[in-house]
Design a protein around this motif. Sequence first.
Motif: not given
Length: 362
Positions: A63-66, A304-307
Amino acid sequence: QQNRNASEGPGHDRSDREDCMLPPSWSTFPNEKDACCAWGLWYVLLAVYLCYVVLSTISLTKALEEPDYIESSDQRMVKPAPSLDVCELLKISEHLQYSLLGQIAVMSQTGWFLKNGTENQLDLKLKVSETFYDPDGKFRCVRFRSTAQVPPNAAVTYYNFYVAVREPVHPKLYRFSGKYIAGLVFRPSLAENATNSFALSEERLVRLFVPSKEEKEGYRNVVCSAVPSFAKWLDTLGGRMGAPSDDTFYFADMTLIPESLAKTSNVEDGEVDAATKPLRYTLKIGLPMSTDLVRVKVHVNDVLKCILNWLGALTSATAVFKLITVLFPHMEKETFRLFVFLPWIGLGYRGELEPLVKSDVP
Protein backbone atom coordinates in the motif's frame (compact mmCIF):
# COMPACT_ATOMS: atom_id res chain seq x y z
CA GLN A 1 -7.90 -8.24 54.85
CA GLN A 2 -4.65 -10.18 54.58
CA ASN A 3 -6.56 -13.37 53.76
CA ARG A 4 -8.52 -11.53 51.03
CA ASN A 5 -5.32 -10.18 49.54
CA ALA A 6 -3.82 -13.63 49.62
CA SER A 7 -6.85 -15.10 47.89
CA GLU A 8 -6.74 -12.33 45.26
CA GLY A 9 -3.06 -12.90 44.62
CA PRO A 10 -3.37 -15.93 42.31
CA GLY A 11 -6.20 -14.22 40.39
CA HIS A 12 -4.06 -11.17 39.78
CA ASP A 13 -1.18 -13.34 38.59
CA ARG A 14 -3.52 -15.13 36.23
CA SER A 15 -4.87 -11.84 34.86
CA ASP A 16 -1.36 -10.55 34.25
CA ARG A 17 -0.53 -13.79 32.51
CA GLU A 18 -3.56 -13.51 30.22
CA ASP A 19 -2.90 -9.85 29.45
CA CYS A 20 0.59 -10.82 28.26
CA MET A 21 -0.98 -13.48 26.03
CA LEU A 22 1.31 -16.12 27.52
CA PRO A 23 0.48 -19.83 27.17
CA PRO A 24 -2.00 -21.14 29.77
CA SER A 25 -0.53 -22.47 33.01
CA TRP A 26 -0.69 -26.26 33.26
CA SER A 27 -1.33 -26.18 37.03
CA THR A 28 -4.60 -24.26 36.68
CA PHE A 29 -6.39 -27.20 35.00
CA PRO A 30 -7.68 -30.04 37.19
CA ASN A 31 -8.16 -32.14 34.05
CA GLU A 32 -4.91 -32.93 32.19
CA LYS A 33 -6.72 -33.24 28.86
CA ASP A 34 -8.23 -29.77 29.32
CA ALA A 35 -4.71 -28.44 29.72
CA CYS A 36 -3.58 -30.21 26.54
CA CYS A 37 -6.56 -28.81 24.66
CA ALA A 38 -5.87 -25.29 25.94
CA TRP A 39 -2.22 -25.50 24.90
CA GLY A 40 -3.17 -26.82 21.47
CA LEU A 41 -5.68 -24.02 20.89
CA TRP A 42 -3.15 -21.45 22.10
CA TYR A 43 -0.54 -22.63 19.60
CA VAL A 44 -3.07 -22.72 16.75
CA LEU A 45 -4.21 -19.19 17.54
CA LEU A 46 -0.58 -18.09 17.85
CA ALA A 47 0.24 -19.48 14.39
CA VAL A 48 -2.84 -17.82 12.86
CA TYR A 49 -2.01 -14.56 14.65
CA LEU A 50 1.59 -14.52 13.40
CA CYS A 51 0.49 -15.33 9.83
CA TYR A 52 -2.02 -12.51 9.95
CA VAL A 53 0.62 -10.08 11.23
CA VAL A 54 2.99 -11.09 8.40
CA LEU A 55 0.27 -10.76 5.72
CA SER A 56 -0.87 -7.40 7.11
CA THR A 57 2.70 -6.12 7.07
CA ILE A 58 3.15 -7.26 3.45
CA SER A 59 -0.11 -5.50 2.54
CA LEU A 60 1.16 -2.37 4.28
CA THR A 61 4.40 -2.34 2.27
CA LYS A 62 2.43 -2.77 -0.97
CA ALA A 63 0.00 0.00 0.00
CA LEU A 64 2.92 2.35 0.69
CA GLU A 65 4.22 1.74 -2.84
CA GLU A 66 1.04 2.96 -4.57
CA PRO A 67 -0.73 6.34 -4.41
CA ASP A 68 -4.14 6.44 -2.74
CA TYR A 69 -5.63 9.11 -4.98
CA ILE A 70 -4.71 11.52 -7.79
CA GLU A 71 -5.42 15.26 -7.82
CA SER A 72 -5.72 16.67 -11.35
CA SER A 73 -5.68 20.32 -12.45
CA ASP A 74 -4.68 22.50 -15.41
CA GLN A 75 -1.84 24.95 -14.81
CA ARG A 76 0.30 27.27 -16.88
CA MET A 77 3.82 25.90 -16.94
CA VAL A 78 6.92 26.29 -19.09
CA LYS A 79 7.10 23.06 -21.07
CA PRO A 80 10.40 21.57 -22.24
CA ALA A 81 10.99 21.13 -25.96
CA PRO A 82 9.74 17.71 -27.13
CA SER A 83 11.94 14.92 -28.41
CA LEU A 84 11.46 12.16 -30.96
CA ASP A 85 12.42 8.58 -30.07
CA VAL A 86 13.13 6.31 -33.03
CA CYS A 87 13.34 2.62 -32.11
CA GLU A 88 13.89 -0.75 -33.73
CA LEU A 89 12.90 -4.22 -32.56
CA LEU A 90 15.95 -6.07 -31.29
CA LYS A 91 14.78 -9.45 -32.61
CA ILE A 92 14.56 -8.12 -36.17
CA SER A 93 17.92 -6.37 -35.88
CA GLU A 94 19.61 -9.50 -34.55
CA HIS A 95 17.94 -11.73 -37.14
CA LEU A 96 19.04 -9.54 -40.06
CA GLN A 97 22.37 -8.64 -38.45
CA TYR A 98 21.56 -5.09 -39.50
CA SER A 99 20.65 -1.89 -37.63
CA LEU A 100 18.48 0.75 -39.27
CA LEU A 101 19.06 3.36 -36.57
CA GLY A 102 22.35 4.45 -38.06
CA GLN A 103 20.55 5.34 -41.29
CA ILE A 104 18.13 7.83 -39.70
CA ALA A 105 18.27 11.61 -40.07
CA VAL A 106 15.84 13.95 -38.28
CA MET A 107 15.10 17.64 -38.72
CA SER A 108 12.92 19.72 -36.39
CA GLN A 109 10.73 22.66 -37.26
CA THR A 110 9.43 24.97 -34.53
CA GLY A 111 6.83 27.68 -35.04
CA TRP A 112 5.78 30.41 -32.61
CA PHE A 113 4.00 33.77 -32.38
CA LEU A 114 5.36 36.86 -30.66
CA LYS A 115 3.12 39.28 -28.75
CA ASN A 116 3.10 41.71 -31.66
CA GLY A 117 1.59 38.98 -33.87
CA THR A 118 4.78 38.16 -35.75
CA GLU A 119 5.07 34.50 -36.72
CA ASN A 120 8.48 32.85 -36.70
CA GLN A 121 9.80 29.46 -37.73
CA LEU A 122 13.09 27.72 -37.04
CA ASP A 123 14.44 24.63 -38.83
CA LEU A 124 17.26 22.64 -37.22
CA LYS A 125 19.09 19.43 -38.03
CA LEU A 126 19.07 17.20 -34.95
CA LYS A 127 21.73 14.83 -33.71
CA VAL A 128 21.29 11.72 -31.58
CA SER A 129 21.39 12.86 -27.96
CA GLU A 130 21.37 9.40 -26.39
CA THR A 131 20.83 5.71 -27.05
CA PHE A 132 18.75 3.61 -24.65
CA TYR A 133 16.66 0.46 -24.32
CA ASP A 134 13.04 0.19 -23.26
CA PRO A 135 12.36 -1.35 -19.79
CA ASP A 136 11.36 -4.72 -21.31
CA GLY A 137 14.53 -4.91 -23.39
CA LYS A 138 12.61 -5.40 -26.65
CA PHE A 139 13.55 -2.15 -28.39
CA ARG A 140 16.75 -0.22 -28.93
CA CYS A 141 16.06 3.51 -29.31
CA VAL A 142 17.82 6.73 -30.21
CA ARG A 143 16.54 10.11 -29.08
CA PHE A 144 16.54 13.27 -31.18
CA ARG A 145 16.04 16.20 -28.82
CA SER A 146 14.81 19.54 -30.16
CA THR A 147 17.28 22.35 -29.42
CA ALA A 148 15.17 25.24 -30.65
CA GLN A 149 15.58 28.41 -28.54
CA VAL A 150 12.15 30.04 -28.34
CA PRO A 151 11.83 33.58 -26.89
CA PRO A 152 10.40 33.55 -23.33
CA ASN A 153 7.29 35.56 -24.20
CA ALA A 154 6.50 33.68 -27.40
CA ALA A 155 3.58 31.29 -27.83
CA VAL A 156 4.71 28.07 -29.47
CA THR A 157 2.12 26.82 -31.95
CA TYR A 158 3.70 23.62 -33.28
CA TYR A 159 6.68 21.30 -33.36
CA ASN A 160 7.32 19.23 -36.48
CA PHE A 161 9.78 16.37 -36.88
CA TYR A 162 10.89 15.32 -40.36
CA VAL A 163 12.43 11.86 -40.70
CA ALA A 164 14.66 10.63 -43.54
CA VAL A 165 16.23 7.23 -44.17
CA ARG A 166 19.54 7.00 -45.97
CA GLU A 167 18.99 4.44 -48.70
CA PRO A 168 19.53 1.78 -49.78
CA VAL A 169 18.69 -0.30 -46.70
CA HIS A 170 18.45 -4.05 -46.12
CA PRO A 171 16.27 -5.60 -48.88
CA LYS A 172 14.03 -7.40 -46.35
CA LEU A 173 12.98 -4.07 -44.84
CA TYR A 174 11.22 -2.83 -47.98
CA ARG A 175 7.43 -3.27 -48.15
CA PHE A 176 4.74 -2.89 -50.85
CA SER A 177 7.07 -3.40 -53.82
CA GLY A 178 9.74 -1.14 -52.35
CA LYS A 179 7.43 1.84 -51.75
CA TYR A 180 7.84 1.85 -47.95
CA ILE A 181 10.53 0.98 -45.40
CA ALA A 182 9.53 -1.06 -42.33
CA GLY A 183 11.30 -1.87 -39.08
CA LEU A 184 10.94 1.43 -37.20
CA VAL A 185 8.68 2.58 -34.37
CA PHE A 186 8.31 6.19 -33.21
CA ARG A 187 7.42 7.97 -29.98
CA PRO A 188 7.18 11.75 -29.50
CA SER A 189 8.14 12.48 -25.89
CA LEU A 190 7.93 15.46 -23.55
CA ALA A 191 10.06 13.81 -20.84
CA GLU A 192 13.49 15.29 -20.28
CA ASN A 193 14.79 11.91 -19.08
CA ALA A 194 14.57 9.34 -21.87
CA THR A 195 14.52 6.40 -19.42
CA ASN A 196 11.89 7.76 -17.02
CA SER A 197 9.78 4.66 -16.32
CA PHE A 198 6.49 6.52 -15.86
CA ALA A 199 6.87 8.51 -19.09
CA LEU A 200 7.82 5.35 -20.99
CA SER A 201 4.63 3.66 -19.76
CA GLU A 202 2.40 6.60 -20.74
CA GLU A 203 3.89 7.57 -24.10
CA ARG A 204 3.11 4.99 -26.77
CA LEU A 205 5.42 3.50 -29.35
CA VAL A 206 3.75 3.50 -32.78
CA ARG A 207 4.94 1.59 -35.83
CA LEU A 208 5.01 3.67 -38.99
CA PHE A 209 6.16 2.82 -42.49
CA VAL A 210 8.55 5.40 -43.89
CA PRO A 211 8.01 6.14 -47.61
CA SER A 212 10.99 5.30 -49.79
CA LYS A 213 12.31 8.30 -51.67
CA GLU A 214 13.01 6.08 -54.67
CA GLU A 215 9.37 5.08 -55.19
CA LYS A 216 7.32 7.85 -53.58
CA GLU A 217 7.20 11.59 -54.19
CA GLY A 218 6.48 13.95 -51.32
CA TYR A 219 6.23 12.82 -47.72
CA ARG A 220 3.85 11.04 -45.36
CA ASN A 221 2.17 13.38 -42.88
CA VAL A 222 1.34 12.07 -39.38
CA VAL A 223 -0.40 14.26 -36.79
CA CYS A 224 0.24 13.56 -33.10
CA SER A 225 -2.70 14.30 -30.82
CA ALA A 226 -1.58 14.47 -27.18
CA VAL A 227 -2.14 16.36 -23.92
CA PRO A 228 0.99 17.91 -22.36
CA SER A 229 1.02 16.67 -18.79
CA PHE A 230 3.14 16.74 -15.67
CA ALA A 231 3.25 13.95 -13.06
CA LYS A 232 4.23 14.63 -9.46
CA TRP A 233 4.33 12.37 -6.37
CA LEU A 234 3.76 13.37 -2.73
CA ASP A 235 2.98 11.65 0.55
CA THR A 236 1.25 12.96 3.66
CA LEU A 237 4.55 13.05 5.57
CA GLY A 238 6.09 15.54 3.15
CA GLY A 239 8.18 13.03 1.16
CA ARG A 240 7.78 11.02 -2.04
CA MET A 241 7.18 7.54 -0.65
CA GLY A 242 5.94 5.14 -3.33
CA ALA A 243 7.04 7.30 -6.28
CA PRO A 244 7.98 5.01 -9.22
CA SER A 245 10.22 7.65 -10.82
CA ASP A 246 11.20 11.31 -10.72
CA ASP A 247 8.59 13.99 -11.40
CA THR A 248 8.30 14.34 -15.16
CA PHE A 249 6.58 15.94 -18.10
CA TYR A 250 4.98 13.54 -20.57
CA PHE A 251 2.42 13.31 -23.36
CA ALA A 252 -0.88 11.82 -22.13
CA ASP A 253 -3.60 10.30 -24.31
CA MET A 254 -1.23 10.29 -27.26
CA THR A 255 -2.50 9.17 -30.67
CA LEU A 256 -0.64 9.25 -33.98
CA ILE A 257 -3.00 9.85 -36.93
CA PRO A 258 -1.51 9.13 -40.39
CA GLU A 259 -2.80 11.40 -43.13
CA SER A 260 -2.64 11.16 -46.90
CA LEU A 261 0.69 11.42 -48.68
CA ALA A 262 1.63 15.04 -49.40
CA LYS A 263 2.91 15.82 -52.86
CA THR A 264 5.47 18.43 -51.86
CA SER A 265 9.01 17.07 -51.54
CA ASN A 266 11.22 17.94 -48.59
CA VAL A 267 14.87 18.06 -49.64
CA GLU A 268 17.71 18.97 -47.36
CA ASP A 269 20.36 20.80 -49.30
CA GLY A 270 23.99 19.93 -48.66
CA GLU A 271 23.56 16.31 -47.52
CA VAL A 272 23.56 13.33 -49.86
CA ASP A 273 23.00 9.63 -49.28
CA ALA A 274 25.14 6.70 -50.35
CA ALA A 275 23.95 7.08 -53.95
CA THR A 276 25.04 10.76 -53.98
CA LYS A 277 21.43 11.84 -54.26
CA PRO A 278 19.85 14.57 -52.09
CA LEU A 279 18.54 13.28 -48.77
CA ARG A 280 14.76 13.68 -48.72
CA TYR A 281 12.64 13.69 -45.58
CA THR A 282 9.69 11.43 -46.35
CA LEU A 283 7.95 11.26 -42.94
CA LYS A 284 6.56 14.23 -41.04
CA ILE A 285 5.32 13.94 -37.43
CA GLY A 286 3.45 17.09 -36.41
CA LEU A 287 2.85 18.18 -32.79
CA PRO A 288 0.38 21.08 -32.69
CA MET A 289 0.50 23.08 -29.44
CA SER A 290 -2.89 24.75 -29.11
CA THR A 291 -2.40 26.03 -25.54
CA ASP A 292 0.23 26.66 -22.90
CA LEU A 293 -1.79 24.83 -20.24
CA VAL A 294 -0.36 21.65 -18.72
CA ARG A 295 -2.44 18.95 -17.07
CA VAL A 296 -0.83 18.43 -13.65
CA LYS A 297 -1.50 15.14 -11.88
CA VAL A 298 -0.40 14.91 -8.25
CA HIS A 299 -0.21 11.31 -7.03
CA VAL A 300 -0.82 11.42 -3.26
CA ASN A 301 0.22 8.57 -0.97
CA ASP A 302 -1.69 8.74 2.34
CA VAL A 303 0.97 7.15 4.54
CA LEU A 304 -0.74 7.96 7.85
CA LYS A 305 -3.97 6.29 6.72
CA CYS A 306 -2.10 3.14 5.67
CA ILE A 307 -0.28 2.92 9.01
CA LEU A 308 -3.46 3.48 11.03
CA ASN A 309 -5.27 0.78 9.04
CA TRP A 310 -2.38 -1.58 9.70
CA LEU A 311 -2.44 -0.86 13.46
CA GLY A 312 -6.22 -1.38 13.50
CA ALA A 313 -5.82 -4.75 11.79
CA LEU A 314 -3.22 -5.84 14.37
CA THR A 315 -5.49 -4.71 17.21
CA SER A 316 -8.36 -6.80 15.82
CA ALA A 317 -6.08 -9.81 15.46
CA THR A 318 -4.93 -9.41 19.07
CA ALA A 319 -8.54 -9.35 20.24
CA VAL A 320 -9.23 -12.58 18.36
CA PHE A 321 -6.14 -14.14 19.90
CA LYS A 322 -7.55 -13.41 23.36
CA LEU A 323 -10.61 -15.61 22.62
CA ILE A 324 -8.82 -18.51 24.28
CA THR A 325 -9.75 -16.97 27.65
CA VAL A 326 -13.43 -17.21 26.61
CA LEU A 327 -13.15 -20.90 25.77
CA PHE A 328 -11.66 -21.61 29.18
CA PRO A 329 -13.54 -19.51 31.78
CA HIS A 330 -12.60 -19.28 35.47
CA MET A 331 -13.79 -21.97 37.87
CA GLU A 332 -13.82 -20.92 41.54
CA LYS A 333 -11.23 -18.21 40.65
CA GLU A 334 -8.43 -20.73 40.95
CA THR A 335 -8.74 -23.28 38.15
CA PHE A 336 -9.96 -23.43 34.55
CA ARG A 337 -12.15 -25.90 32.75
CA LEU A 338 -13.69 -26.33 29.32
CA PHE A 339 -17.07 -24.58 29.21
CA VAL A 340 -18.78 -27.88 28.25
CA PHE A 341 -18.40 -31.31 29.86
CA LEU A 342 -17.60 -34.05 27.26
CA PRO A 343 -16.96 -37.23 29.28
CA TRP A 344 -16.69 -39.57 26.24
CA ILE A 345 -13.51 -37.77 25.08
CA GLY A 346 -12.30 -36.79 28.52
CA LEU A 347 -12.77 -33.00 28.26
CA GLY A 348 -14.35 -30.77 30.89
CA TYR A 349 -14.79 -31.16 34.65
CA ARG A 350 -17.99 -32.05 36.51
CA GLY A 351 -17.04 -30.63 39.89
CA GLU A 352 -18.79 -31.15 43.15
CA LEU A 353 -21.77 -29.09 44.25
CA GLU A 354 -21.13 -27.11 47.38
CA PRO A 355 -23.95 -26.97 49.91
CA LEU A 356 -25.90 -23.81 49.71
CA VAL A 357 -26.18 -23.53 53.50
CA LYS A 358 -23.52 -24.74 55.87
CA SER A 359 -24.86 -26.03 59.13
CA ASP A 360 -23.25 -24.84 62.33
CA VAL A 361 -22.50 -27.56 64.81
CA PRO A 362 -22.42 -26.33 68.40
